[in-house]
Design an enzyme around this catalytic site. Structure first.
Site, mmCIF file in Angstrom:
data_model
loop_
_atom_site.group_PDB
_atom_site.id
_atom_site.type_symbol
_atom_site.label_atom_id
_atom_site.label_comp_id
_atom_site.label_asym_id
_atom_site.label_seq_id
_atom_site.Cartn_x
_atom_site.Cartn_y
_atom_site.Cartn_z
ATOM 1 N N GLY A 138 0.870 -0.992 0.038
ATOM 2 C CA GLY A 138 0.226 0.233 -0.004
ATOM 3 C C GLY A 138 0.832 1.592 -0.006
ATOM 4 N N MET A 139 2.341 1.228 -0.265
ATOM 5 C CA MET A 139 2.962 2.308 -0.792
ATOM 6 C C MET A 139 2.586 3.071 -1.868
ATOM 7 S SD MET A 139 6.876 1.658 0.541
ATOM 8 C CE MET A 139 6.692 -0.176 -0.847
ATOM 9 N N GLU A 153 10.979 5.242 -4.714
ATOM 10 C CA GLU A 153 10.738 4.355 -5.637
ATOM 11 C C GLU A 153 11.824 4.730 -6.449
ATOM 12 O OE1 GLU A 153 9.150 1.431 -7.095
ATOM 13 O OE2 GLU A 153 9.045 0.923 -4.955
ATOM 14 N N HIS A 213 1.031 -3.614 -13.811
ATOM 15 C CA HIS A 213 1.011 -2.609 -12.828
ATOM 16 C C HIS A 213 2.345 -2.546 -12.621
ATOM 17 C CE1 HIS A 213 -2.745 -1.035 -14.820
ATOM 18 N NE2 HIS A 213 -2.491 0.192 -14.454
ATOM 19 N N ASN A 254 3.666 -0.754 -8.499
ATOM 20 C CA ASN A 254 3.276 0.372 -8.277
ATOM 21 C C ASN A 254 1.844 0.732 -8.639
ATOM 22 O OD1 ASN A 254 5.350 2.160 -7.208
ATOM 23 N ND2 ASN A 254 6.321 1.322 -8.975
ATOM 24 N N LYS A 269 -12.911 -38.161 -29.885
ATOM 25 C CA LYS A 269 -13.117 -37.417 -30.675
ATOM 26 C C LYS A 269 -14.500 -38.699 -31.274
ATOM 27 C CE LYS A 269 -12.237 -36.322 -36.125
ATOM 28 N NZ LYS A 269 -12.277 -37.120 -37.339
ATOM 29 N N GLY A 325 -11.384 -37.778 -46.434
ATOM 30 C CA GLY A 325 -10.983 -38.470 -47.382
ATOM 31 C C GLY A 325 -10.946 -38.320 -48.820
ATOM 32 N N ASN A 328 -5.562 -34.189 -41.628
ATOM 33 C CA ASN A 328 -5.111 -35.516 -42.463
ATOM 34 C C ASN A 328 -5.083 -35.784 -43.610
ATOM 35 O OD1 ASN A 328 -5.207 -38.777 -41.278
ATOM 36 N ND2 ASN A 328 -3.062 -37.975 -41.641
HETATM 37 C C1 LIG Z 1 4.122 -7.881 -2.453
HETATM 38 C C2 LIG Z 1 3.388 -7.594 -3.084
HETATM 39 C C3 LIG Z 1 3.245 -5.696 -2.389
HETATM 40 C C4 LIG Z 1 3.525 -4.495 -3.140
HETATM 41 N N1 LIG Z 1 3.465 -3.758 -2.609
HETATM 42 C C5 LIG Z 1 2.816 -2.446 -3.552
HETATM 43 C C6 LIG Z 1 2.597 -1.369 -3.073
HETATM 44 O O1 LIG Z 1 3.275 -0.493 -1.673
HETATM 45 N N2 LIG Z 1 2.260 -0.096 -3.585
HETATM 46 C C7 LIG Z 1 1.925 -0.174 -5.543
HETATM 47 O O2 LIG Z 1 1.661 0.936 -5.654
HETATM 48 N N3 LIG Z 1 1.504 -1.499 -5.441
HETATM 49 C C8 LIG Z 1 1.953 -2.604 -4.898
HETATM 50 N N4 LIG Z 1 2.126 -3.525 -5.819
HETATM 51 C C9 LIG Z 1 1.314 -4.548 -7.066
HETATM 52 C C10 LIG Z 1 -0.078 -3.896 -6.727
HETATM 53 O O3 LIG Z 1 -0.637 -5.235 -5.697
HETATM 54 C C11 LIG Z 1 -0.544 -4.718 -7.870
HETATM 55 O O4 LIG Z 1 0.226 -3.665 -8.943
HETATM 56 C C12 LIG Z 1 -1.627 -3.928 -7.911
HETATM 57 O O5 LIG Z 1 -2.554 -4.873 -7.684
HETATM 58 C C13 LIG Z 1 -2.464 -4.276 -9.786
HETATM 59 O O6 LIG Z 1 -3.445 -4.135 -9.663
HETATM 60 P P1 LIG Z 1 -4.385 -5.436 -10.658
HETATM 61 O O7 LIG Z 1 -5.686 -4.724 -10.265
HETATM 62 O O8 LIG Z 1 -3.982 -5.004 -11.894
HETATM 63 O O9 LIG Z 1 -4.192 -7.221 -10.384
HETATM 64 P P2 LIG Z 1 -4.680 -7.768 -9.105
HETATM 65 O O10 LIG Z 1 -4.324 -7.277 -7.922
HETATM 66 O O11 LIG Z 1 -4.042 -8.770 -9.029
HETATM 67 O O12 LIG Z 1 -6.304 -8.445 -9.383
HETATM 68 C C14 LIG Z 1 -6.500 -9.324 -10.935
HETATM 69 C C15 LIG Z 1 -7.448 -9.927 -10.615
HETATM 70 O O13 LIG Z 1 -8.358 -10.183 -11.913
HETATM 71 C C16 LIG Z 1 -8.826 -11.418 -11.608
HETATM 72 N N5 LIG Z 1 -8.748 -12.614 -13.485
HETATM 73 C C17 LIG Z 1 -7.121 -12.670 -13.294
HETATM 74 N N6 LIG Z 1 -7.865 -13.112 -14.991
HETATM 75 C C18 LIG Z 1 -9.248 -13.351 -15.016
HETATM 76 C C19 LIG Z 1 -9.923 -13.859 -15.592
HETATM 77 N N7 LIG Z 1 -9.144 -14.507 -16.682
HETATM 78 N N8 LIG Z 1 -11.055 -14.444 -15.273
HETATM 79 C C20 LIG Z 1 -11.147 -13.459 -15.031
HETATM 80 N N9 LIG Z 1 -11.097 -12.166 -13.799
HETATM 81 C C21 LIG Z 1 -9.902 -12.426 -13.846
HETATM 82 C C22 LIG Z 1 -8.038 -11.984 -10.278
HETATM 83 O O14 LIG Z 1 -8.515 -13.357 -9.943
HETATM 84 C C23 LIG Z 1 -7.729 -11.016 -9.166
HETATM 85 O O15 LIG Z 1 -8.814 -11.106 -9.005
HETATM 86 C C24 LIG Z 1 2.960 -4.807 -4.458
HETATM 87 C C25 LIG Z 1 2.215 -6.110 -4.958
HETATM 88 C C26 LIG Z 1 2.609 -7.388 -4.739
HETATM 89 C C27 LIG Z 1 2.393 -8.613 -4.970
HETATM 90 C C1 LIG Z 2 -7.729 -38.495 -38.638
HETATM 91 C C2 LIG Z 2 -9.417 -38.230 -38.705
HETATM 92 O O1 LIG Z 2 -9.615 -38.010 -38.307
HETATM 93 C C3 LIG Z 2 -10.145 -37.901 -40.408
HETATM 94 O O2 LIG Z 2 -11.129 -38.824 -40.460
HETATM 95 C C4 LIG Z 2 -10.816 -36.530 -39.532
HETATM 96 O O3 LIG Z 2 -12.070 -36.355 -40.121
HETATM 97 C C5 LIG Z 2 -9.939 -35.471 -40.751
HETATM 98 O O4 LIG Z 2 -10.392 -35.548 -42.855
HETATM 99 P P1 LIG Z 2 -9.286 -35.630 -44.164
HETATM 100 O O5 LIG Z 2 -8.597 -36.470 -43.885
HETATM 101 O O6 LIG Z 2 -10.505 -35.869 -45.155
HETATM 102 O O7 LIG Z 2 -8.318 -34.211 -43.552
#
Ligand SMILES: Cc1cc2nc3c(=O)[nH]c(=O)nc-3n(C[C@H](O)[C@H](O)[C@H](O)COP(=O)(O)OP(=O)(O)OC[C@H]3O[C@@H](n4cnc5c(N)ncnc54)[C@H](O)[C@@H]3O)c2cc1C
Ligand SMILES: CC(=O)[C@@H](O)[C@H](O)COP(=O)(O)O
Length: 680
Positions: free
Chosen positions: A45-46, A52, A351, A354, A521, A582, A630
């Site tokens: 939380g700095m 920095e 980020h 920071n 498949k 095929g 294939n």
């Molecule tokens: C140990 C440590 C100390 C730190 N100290 C500081 C500090 O002092 N000061 C400062 O400014 N920064 C600090 N940071 C950095 C800061 O914490 C991060 O830069 C910041 O939290 C990034 O925020 P964000 O929302 O991008 O990611 P996050 O906080 O990581 O949030 C990302 C969210 O996205 C979700 N998510 C990811 N992929 C998917 C998906 N495919 N589908 C749905 N949800 C998804 C995750 O579940 C997560 O909840 C520190 C970090 C660490 C690890």
């Molecule tokens: C290997 C296999 O699964 C084939 O039966 C597939 O359907 C590909 O077809 P082609 O061989 O025509 O590319």
């Protein structure tokens, strides 16, 4: 502008943007896989742009502008929620050891925990402050007077009065509550699995709860952003711990943050007003260990040693909590902010250390961009395109298109960020699947599979059982640690047979070391002349196999209704045929495949009958998610060259689909300007 915005990620960045957009009248949804896993909760939380000692000018400005926004931003959030964020402009003191003390700075963490700026693990050494920062040098006497309790080794230090802190966990709660009370739709437990793109637009996100659409999308997935787009964002793990200030201590012994050469010590004021809540936070390691969880004895020992060395009285304080988190880090350690290759997708990630500090400015700049198409000049420092231009080696970082193996020259960097192919939760970079049948020799098959760059190879279970030519030594023939086997039920005429063979296929995959491979498949083909699948038998077998936990990839005629039914019963993909297996006749079912693609919520794999790379590219240009080819490869006089050509065609078709084709016109339109030409 009153639009629908969908934000991926509910950390400090996603929530701050959501609130800002909502306050500007957008309808906002936040999808978050796991709120508690966010780095947001792990941070210290700095708010430390000065301490920095940031070298990039753009980043310095961004950080200082954000710090400047903090008092009003937190006040507004506190007014909205009635909760305390723990914001304090407490200042940061950066003590410096004498020469003698510097010798002990090697923490010997080995490969995994390194230190020093650039590759840094602990905060960079305090050096004279950069321009525009208000910083004051304190000599030995002054610093010890100003902050009693420091070790005698401290010979002076910098005082940064404008830096401060926020209680990042309290802030996360406040942001969530504010977003909720403003009417942001917060969906916790939803994982975005893929960002669906078409012609330079995001058309939806595929999630564990189905396809979700919006007008505009913001990627704020923190360290996990790279699962969805090939952005160069990697996790840098940080370990932390907290000490409890003993109850007999009526005053917090530290009034300000100590930013040492290898440790920071953050005295946390109680946000609830009870003395029992007072903490001192120690951080942090910076480890390049991927998403390896947990605290380690080495990490914690080093934090404790450094903290006790700088401020010895901490040695008697009770340890309260240990934790870790993953910073979202880019190669230049600057965030990725702003526009993307898709007109309706904005990026807000990377980020690094920071993100807490940068939340208010990120929210402001991104909301300006999304709502008013206003691009602050600062954003030019942080666009994702800075990673595109460097060299061809960046290609693999920025696209999910597999590079063809040598000797083909590498593809030039692409300006398109593609999502990987995801089938039943498993991620693949290649969108071309191949088979093992019809090759003249096992060697040719091996070379072709490699040349195709494919990651999925389908194998006829029955041919393996009967040790048909080319299927005798399957275990040795391919590297099954790199290739995902797709057992197929070729040769099965009824649903019952196919179900039985699918079960055998699962056992076969286990024998190859793929314990978790539940793919099949599904082919139910009663007719030997046209090899056309039986739709009713396929649906029956699919239903049963899904119940048994299989990821079913059914081979079907290009029948849109059947495709929908199969999706409804839980199939992982649909695999409509281009023309009979095929036959090499190419795309004979274009219109129906187009309808299937338009309506499918699962990947559409065009399978069978593709005879040439142009046909492969055409299927991908239509929006197929992948291809299975294939015969065209195996029966080519030079099968490995054809495999490579099919890979390039799949990549080209996909790129063209994402980029969008030009409109077709009735008449000619000159390519060079007609005005301004020399007249005779
Ligand atoms: C140990 C440590 C100390 C730190 N100290 C500081 C500090 O002092 N000061 C400062 O400014 N920064 C600090 N940071 C950095 C800061 O914490 C991060 O830069 C910041 O939290 C990034 O925020 P964000 O929302 O991008 O990611 P996050 O906080 O990581 O949030 C990302 C969210 O996205 C979700 N998510 C990811 N992929 C998917 C998906 N495919 N589908 C749905 N949800 C998804 C995750 O579940 C997560 O909840 C520190 C970090 C660490 C690890
Ligand atoms: C290997 C296999 O699964 C084939 O039966 C597939 O359907 C590909 O077809 P082609 O061989 O025509 O590319």
């Amino acid at each position: 502008m009153n639009n629908d915005v969908l934000i991926i990620g509910g950390g400090v960045i996603g929530l701050a943007i959501a609130i800002e957009l909502k306050l500007r009248s957008s309808n906002v949804t936040v999808l978050c896989r796991d709120f508690s896993a966010a780095a947001t909760h792990a941070a210290a939380g700095m708010l430390a742009p000065d301490a920095e000692n940031i070298s990039s000018e753009g980043m310095q400005s961004l950080c200082r502008r954000s710090r400047h926004l903090y008092p009003d931003w937190t006040r507004k959030l506190e007014d909205l929620t009635g909760l305390n964020t723990g914001y304090s402009s407490c200042g940061i003191l950066a003590p410096i050891y004498g020469q003698g003390g510097l010798g002990t700075r090697d923490w010997g963490q080995g490969d995994k925990e390194t230190r020093g700026q650039g590759d840094n693990s602990f905060p960079p050494s305090p050096t004279p402050p950069l321009s525009h920062s208000s910083a004051y040098w304190l000599d030995k006497e002054a610093i010890h007077q100003y902050q009693p309790g420091l070790t005698d080794e401290v010979v002076g230090g910098w005082w940064y009065p404008e830096d401060g802190q926020v209680d990042n966990r309290a802030l996360a709660r406040v942001l969530w509550t504010a977003a909720e009370s403003l009417g942001v739709e917060l969906k916790e437990g939803i994982t975005v699995e893929a960002i669906e793109q078409q012609q330079g637009q995001v058309v939806g996100v595929q999630t564990n709860a189905g396809l979700i659409r919006a007008e505009h999308y913001v990627l704020a997935g923190g360290a996990w952003s790279n699962e969805l787009l090939p952005l160069p964002v990697r996790p840098k793990k940080g370990q932390m711990l907290s000490l409890r200030v003993p109850e007999f201590t009526s005053e917090l012994p530290l009034k300000r943050i100590l930013y040492g050469q290898d440790i920071y010590i953050v005295p946390r004021r109680d946000t609830c007003g009870t003395l029992g809540d007072r903490q001192i936070i120690l951080g942090a390691t910076c480890e390049d260990v991927g998403f390896t969880p947990h605290n380690t004895p080495a990490g914690i020992q080093k934090l404790l040693q450094s903290a006790i060395r700088l401020y010895p009285q901490l040695q008697d304080y009770p340890i309260e909590e240990l934790w870790w988190g993953f910073r979202p880090t880019t190669p230049d350690e600057l965030p990725i902010l702003g526009t993307s290759h898709c007109q309706n997708l904005t990026l807000a990630t990377g980020h690094h250390r920071n993100g807490i500090l940068l939340a208010p400015i990120t929210a402001t700049l991104i909301a300006d961009l999304v709502c008013e198409q206003k691009s602050d000049s600062l954003l030019s420092h942080f666009n994702y395109s800075r990673f595109l231009a460097k060299s061809s080696t960046t290609t693999s970082m920025l696209t999910h298109f597999p590079l063809p193996p040598s000797p083909t020259p590498p593809l030039p960097p692409s300006a398109i960020l593609d999502s990987p192919l995801i089938i039943a939760g498993k991620t693949f970079q290649s969108r071309l699947m191949t088979g093992t049948g019809k090759y003249r020799s096992v060697e040719e098959m091996q070379q072709s599979v490699i040349a195709s760059g494919c990651q999925i190879v389908t194998v006829a279970v029955r041919r393996v059982q009967t040790k048909a030519p080319g299927h005798e030594n399957l275990a040795e023939a391919l590297d099954w640690t790199k290739i995902w086997m797709l057992p197929n039920t070729a040769g099965c005429q009824t649903a019952e047979e196919a179900i039985r063979v699918a079960r055998l296929g699962r056992e076969m995959a286990k024998l190859l070391g793929q314990e978790d491979n539940n793919f099949v498949k599904l082919e139910v083909i009663p007719d030997a002349k046209y090899l056309l699948p039986d739709p009713i038998g396929t649906l029956q077998a699919a239903e049963q196999l899904v119940k048994e936990g299989f990821a079913v990839l059914p081979y079907i005629n290009a029948d849109p209704m059947l495709a929908l039914r199969l999706e409804e019963v839980g199939c992982a993909t649909v695999m409509p045929l281009a023309s009979p297996i095929g036959s090499g006749q190419g795309l004979k079912t274009t219109a129906n495949i187009q309808i299937i693609i338009e309506n499918a919520g699962v990947p559409v794999v065009v399978d069978a009958g593709i005879g040439s790379p142009s046909e492969a590219a055409q299927a991908m240009e239509m929006g197929a998610d992948a291809l299975l080819i294939n015969s065209a490869i195996a029966l080519s006089p030079n099968s490995s060259a054809m495999a490579q050509a099919m890979n390039l065609a799949a990549v080209a078709g996909r790129l063209a689909y994402l980029a969008g084709r030009m409109p077709i016109k009735n008449y000619a339109s000159a390519s060079s300007p007609l005005q301004g030409t020399i007249t005779s």
